[in-house]
Scaffold this active site. Structure first.
Site, PDB file in Angstrom:
ATOM      1  N   ARG A 106       0.873  -1.086  -0.111  1.00  0.00           N
ATOM      2  CA  ARG A 106      -0.028  -0.002   0.041  1.00  0.00           C
ATOM      3  C   ARG A 106       0.909   1.157   0.149  1.00  0.00           C
ATOM      4  O   ARG A 106       0.441   2.314  -0.698  1.00  0.00           O
ATOM      5  CB  ARG A 106      -0.956   0.184   1.261  1.00  0.00           C
ATOM      6  CG  ARG A 106      -2.149  -1.030   1.121  1.00  0.00           C
ATOM      7  CD  ARG A 106      -3.032  -0.931   2.286  1.00  0.00           C
ATOM      8  NE  ARG A 106      -3.791   0.296   2.060  1.00  0.00           N
ATOM      9  CZ  ARG A 106      -4.633   0.629   3.089  1.00  0.00           C
ATOM     10  NH1 ARG A 106      -4.546  -0.110   4.286  1.00  0.00           N
ATOM     11  NH2 ARG A 106      -5.560   1.857   2.995  1.00  0.00           N
ATOM     12  N   CYS A 159      -1.580   5.591   9.216  1.00  0.00           N
ATOM     13  CA  CYS A 159      -1.848   4.420   8.406  1.00  0.00           C
ATOM     14  C   CYS A 159      -2.919   4.680   7.445  1.00  0.00           C
ATOM     15  O   CYS A 159      -2.951   5.581   7.004  1.00  0.00           O
ATOM     16  CB  CYS A 159      -2.254   3.198   9.539  1.00  0.00           C
ATOM     17  SG  CYS A 159      -3.691   3.509  10.556  1.00  0.00           S
TER      18      CYS A 159
END
Length: 275
Positions: free
Chosen positions: A172, A230
């Protein structure tokens, strides 16, 4: 900030247990809790109790107001002076959100069950089924217990001598996949530091010396200004906990990548380097 399973099993004092079974794309947390949990543990719904409503401006899991958090903590049965232990079945990746929020709210004695439900079972800890509805608590949360970053503060950190860590999975960060947020990539200047690498194979946290070595390799020491993000401020809390276990204070950016990527004017770096 960590509670070893064997120590918790041997502790005969009053401890409020919070079961925070949650994972991205998994809405069966409550069902798993009902099927088996630590005796006396109260289920905590991350989506509704540990976050405000999602928005493009604030991200997928904005932190709730202090008043809302205090109301939830009282529903969980927490009283002034109580010790609290949060756990899940994923190495603390979800439970760390409860740990961080209660610490942010000003509660002093909050710990994570190191290794979660699996560690509890390994030491012979019993489990029970069904729901637990505790008597209401009276805890007062004064707030101000943990540092927080705004989007602008997080963006400025790498260029001002600090370190901004991206706690998501490496793919990611690199922009190879993006399962839920508007755009792929990472905040320019951020370093990739997947929080799952803070765990040993059995789901417990690495030893303190190993955590220290990991963060030193990322250029972080006890006096480094550190921010963590995150996808939406959930697993970043786990990295903040790992940093705390290594003796390093870090600030959480609650909006995280879900907030950043919702603004098309914000650049998105890709690839393995900070960019």
């Amino acid at each position: 900030m960590l509670a070893p399973a064997a120590d918790l099993l041997a502790d005969g004092g009053r401890v409020v247990l919070l079961d925070v079974r949650w994972a991205l794309g998994d809405d069966q947390g409550r069902e798993k809790y009902l099927a088996g949990h630590l005796p006396g543990a109260v289920f905590v719904d991350l989506e509704t109790e540990l976050a405000d409503s999602a928005s493009a401006a604030a991200g997928r899991h904005p932190i709730p107001s202090l008043q809302r958090l205090q109301e939830a903590a009282r529903r969980w049965g927490i009283r002034d002076g109580d010790a609290v232990v949060a756990y899940d079945a994923t190495g603390g990746l979800a439970a760390a959100r409860a740990w961080w929020l209660l610490r942010w709210g000003g509660l002093a004695d909050v710990r994570l069950l190191d290794g979660g439900l699996d560690a509890w079972r390994r030491v012979g800890g019993p489990v029970e089924t069904g729901d637990v509805v505790p008597a209401p608590g009276d805890v007062t949360l004064p707030g101000g217990g943990m540092p927080v970053l705004t989007l602008e503060e997080a963006a400025a950190l790498p260029g001002s001598g600090g370190v901004l860590l991206d706690a998501r999975a490496g793919e990611r960060y690199r922009g190879e996949v993006e399962p839920i947020d508007p755009r792929a990539g990472h905040v320019p200047g951020a370093l990739s530091a997947p929080t799952t690498a803070n765990l040993a194979a059995d789901g417990t946290f690495l030893r303190m010396t190993e955590l220290v070595d990991r963060f030193v390799a990322l250029g972080i020491g006890p006096r480094t200004r550190v921010g963590v993000y995150c996808g939406s401020g959930v697993t970043a809390a786990h990295e903040v906990a790992a940093l705390a276990a290594a003796g390093i204070e870090a600030a959480l950016w609650p909006g995280s990548w879900s907030q950043w990527s919702s603004d098309p004017a914000r650049p998105a770096a890709t690839g393995p380097t900070p960019g």
